[in-house]
Write an enzyme that holds these catalytic residues in place. Structure first.
Site: not given
Length: 807
Positions: A411-413
């Site tokens: 998630n969102e890295n």
């Protein structure tokens, strides 16, 4: 046959240094819940008690029990932990059995012929994470806590909706397994279907007490039986099920499930049995380039889907408290809101079998994140080996579930690396890319080739595009909540909106329970403590001020209007994006649920109460949706009829340009013709386009698949006001309230905008069956109420709220 002895009784807990008296411990459980049960810490969900119990996560703790010797008839006894949270040493009479450092794995130790005092010594996850950070170096992240340095539920360390309560404990079941000759170590089921024939390939791995014993496996699926020999360590049995019934997502068909039983045999003697349920279906992820960019469309059984999704966080900050019944209840709420996809977010956990079983039965597609979120994750040891081991275990564990349709790397890295100033500070250090583009896709391709994998969310498919480019792959839309008006959702048509949302406080009764004795105000101490987002209240107020006069000194009014604005904001996004199917192929609301009582983006609050947003989702995610939006090209209005049914939608629309006093200024009745799984777009005639603060448009359509809609209870309705509510010349609302069987009936004498019965103000256990409803003069609505002990119309009127004219 393998025998199992659960180890649930007789556990005690004490600080690892031996100080203090031992306490009774519940297993599965955690230190916080045991201390809470013993009355040694206050409830961290109440008031500002979270800060009073922070010390718990900084201490080391020991669980102990007596371990009896296994049955003498078996050659081997294993001590099996399904989950240890997180860093622990396991000892038997002071003899080390092993050390562990991953919440997301199970563990097995040979304890054959031994007995004595079993101890599980947990080190502080804070200390472990900080020690690893010290060895590997600092990595950037969204929060200061060191969650990327330990394989543990990241949101234990706090999030912008969650408390910082760093847990420790035996959080999943523990047992003794007694067996002889051999046991089933792992079964990897590959389930496919082609031309009506279901195919099941069961790859079996065994562990032996001795070599050479001839072994076989026999499997049964849907009345079909097959047998295969097992080599020294592994073998494969294949079955074909004719006329296999397809498993479908909810709204597209039924969810037939097939029992699978696999028996390990030595001659004709059964040694071990493995049982699961499977479903036959195909799943693809279409990421083909087209004229609009790069798509992201789920295809199940050849049917292209618009994903009507929600993001799922752990339903309790203490996951061991989540029962099978609680999973089922929460997921039934999701299904009741029209949801067909649940994304298990990467800052949480791989959920228990109970979660996925419920999704299988309810037809809820599962998008499963690997547990990485909002930070740069080191790729060196000891983390790298743990990441691969947990991925291998959980991919195989979850493979039987037909509801699972997508693996997602993080998630969102990937977005964070490119956009959040990580790259310069990393200066070449590892940050997780090797996991998302290397280890994880390799593991999924090897073990579970029947399901698609995507490297992250958001992710455009490659570094050729910005990771959060709305034209390519998945997109997270957070600029609107953080900086803009929710009307700005209409500025873009992403290919798939995997995160977006708007905050609101929880239900009134939830606040009253969580903040006992506090005089509630948006900025009262408890309210601020239960608002974890950066500048959360500021964003709430600025978002509210764009549409309403912000009330001062009237908490009840503020509470109602912020909940209205949350529902309106989410509606603005979903209506717009659904109206652009098939270019946009999904919306995944942030978020379905909460893990404690908090002001957040959730549709269901931390006490399980449904916010107005939840009921609005029932409209937004229904098979058929009617919406009016500005026509960006010509400056007029477009009415979009979204039809996700398998049947065409025909009928006559009724469009009315009305005054706020209730007069019809102009009317038209154009034909509606929307094909199956399609969107019909109809231009609103110029003479029906409202203007100024005293006019609005009402669009009604027939054939709603949900009976009991707003107003007359027939068909669907869309409203369009040309100016914000603070500029609308609303009349002072007038309506009558009467008791009805199982609830109340409200009859409008004027325009009544966004009427809401806050049933929990009638009784904390009361629930209303609907949320916001707008009534035209003369219309009525019946609101069902469950759990209302002493119904009367006066108390109901006091619990009713609606939009009022700006003073």
């Amino acid at each position: 046959m393998r025998q199992v002895t659960p180890l649930t009784d007789g556990w005690s807990l004490r600080e690892a240094d031996g100080s203090g008296e031992p306490l009774p411990a519940v297993v599965p459980g955690c230190v916080h819940t045991d201390l809470l049960a013993a009355g040694l810490i206050p409830d961290p969900f109440l008031g500002r008690n979270e800060t009073e119990v922070a010390w718990v996560g900084r201490r080391d703790w020991t669980y102990e029990t007596e371990l009896a010797a296994g049955p003498g008839a078996h050659e081997r006894t294993d001590l099996v932990f399904d989950g240890l949270d997180t860093v622990a040493e396991i000892l038997l009479d002071g003899r080390p059995l092993g050390r562990v450092r991953n919440m997301h794995r199970s563990y097995r130790f040979d304890v054959t012929g031994t007995s004595g005092r079993l101890a599980v010594r947990f080190a502080s996850a804070h200390d472990e994470a900080e020690a690893v950070r010290g060895r590997l170096g600092e990595r950037p992240g969204a929060y200061a806590e060191p969650y990327p340095y330990v394989r543990k539920m990241a949101c234990s360390f706090g999030w912008d909706w969650g408390p910082t309560l760093v847990t420790a404990g035996i959080w999943r079941p523990v047992r003794l397994e007694h067996w002889s000759t051999a046991r089933i170590a792992r079964v990897r089921p590959l389930v496919t279907v082609e031309d009506g024939t279901g195919r099941v390939e069961l790859a079996v791995e065994v562990e032996r007490t001795r070599t050479g014993a001839p072994l076989a496996v026999e499997a049964v699926v849907g009345g079909v039986r097959a047998r295969a020999e097992i080599g020294e360590a592994r073998g494969t049995v294949r079955l074909e099920v004719p006329d296999a019934r397809l498993w479908w997502p909810r709204g597209y068909g039924e969810q037939p499930l097939y029992d699978v039983e696999l028996t390990l045999l030595h001659g004709e003697r059964a040694l071990d049995v493995w049982r699961r349920r499977i479903g036959f279906r195909t799943v693809e992820l279409d990421t083909s380039p087209d004229a609009h960019g790069t798509g992201f469309t789920l295809v199940v059984n050849g049917e292209r889907l618009f994903a009507r999704g929600v993001n799922w966080i752990p339903d309790d900050v203490f996951p061991s408290r989540i029962t099978r019944e609680r999973y089922r209840r929460r997921l039934e709420q999701a299904a009741g809101a029209g949801v067909n996809l649940v994304r298990v977010w990467g800052g949480g956990i791989y959920e228990s079998e109970d979660f996925y079983d419920a999704c299988d039965e309810l037809g809820l597609l599962v998008w499963q994140d690997f547990p990485f979120a909002c930070a740069a994750y080191p790729e060196e040891q000891p983390l790298r080996g743990e990441v691969e081991a947990e991925a291998r275990e959980n991919v195989v564990r979850l493979m039987p579930h037909p509801s699972l349709v997508l693996w997602n790397g993080n998630n969102e890295n990937l977005w964070g690396f490119r956009d959040w100033d990580w790259e310069p500070g990393l200066a070449g250090d590892s940050w997780g890319e090797g996991y998302y583009l290397g280890v994880l896709p390799r593991v999924v391709a090897e073990l579970d080739p029947t399901r698609p994998y995507t490297a992250g969310s958001p992710w455009s498919g490659s570094w050729l595009h910005h990771p959060n480019d709305p034209a390519h792959g998945t997109h997270h839309s957070w600029e609107v909540w953080n900086r803009a008006d929710h009307a700005d959702y209409r500025l873009h048509v992403p290919r798939f909106v995997a995160e977006f949302g708007w905050q609101a406080p929880p239900a009134y009764a939830t606040l009253r329970r969580a903040l006992p004795g506090e005089e509630l105000a948006p900025d009262s101490p408890g309210m601020l403590h239960h608002q974890k987002a950066e500048d959360g209240n500021g964003k709430l107020e600025r978002g509210l001020a764009r549409h309403f006069a912000v009330p001062t000194g009237d908490f009840d009014r503020w509470h109602y209007l912020t909940q209205v604005n949350q529902a309106r904001a989410v509606a603005a996004g979903i209506e717009h994006w659904r109206s652009h199917w098939p270019v946009c192929a999904g919306t995944v609301l942030w978020q379905l649920n909460d893990c404690w009582p908090v002001t957040s983006w959730a549709a269901i609050d931390g006490d399980g109460r449904e916010k107005p947003l939840y009921h609005e989702l029932r409209r937004l995610y229904a098979d058929r949706l009617l919406t009016v939006r500005p026509d960006g090209a010509g400056g007029g209005l477009v009415l979009a009829a979204v039809n996700q049914c398998a049947q065409a939608w025909h009928g006559a629309l009724r469009l009315r340009r009305m005054s706020v006093e209730g007069a019809v200024i102009a009317r038209a009745d154009p034909d509606l013709a929307a094909g199956a799984r399609s969107v019909a777009r109809i231009g609103v005639p110029a003479e029906l386009v409202p203007s100024g603060p005293k006019e609005f448009l009402v669009a009604d359509a027939p054939e709603s698949p949900r009976a009991g809609g707003a107003g007359s209870g027939e068909g669907l309705r869309a409203l369009y006001f040309p100016v914000p509510d603070r500029e609308v010349a609303y009349p002072r609302p007038e309506f009558e309230v009467a008791l009805a069987p199982g609830g109340i009936t409200v009859t409008a004498r004027t325009l009544v905008r966004d009427l809401l019965l806050q049933a929990d103000r009638l009784d904390p256990g009361a629930r209303a069956d609907r949320g916001l409803v707008t009534l035209l003069p003369g219309e009525r609505v019946t609101i069902g109420v469950r759990g209302w002990k002493t119904p009367d119309p006066d108390s109901a009127r006091c619990a009713l709220y609606c939009v009022e004219p700006t003073r």
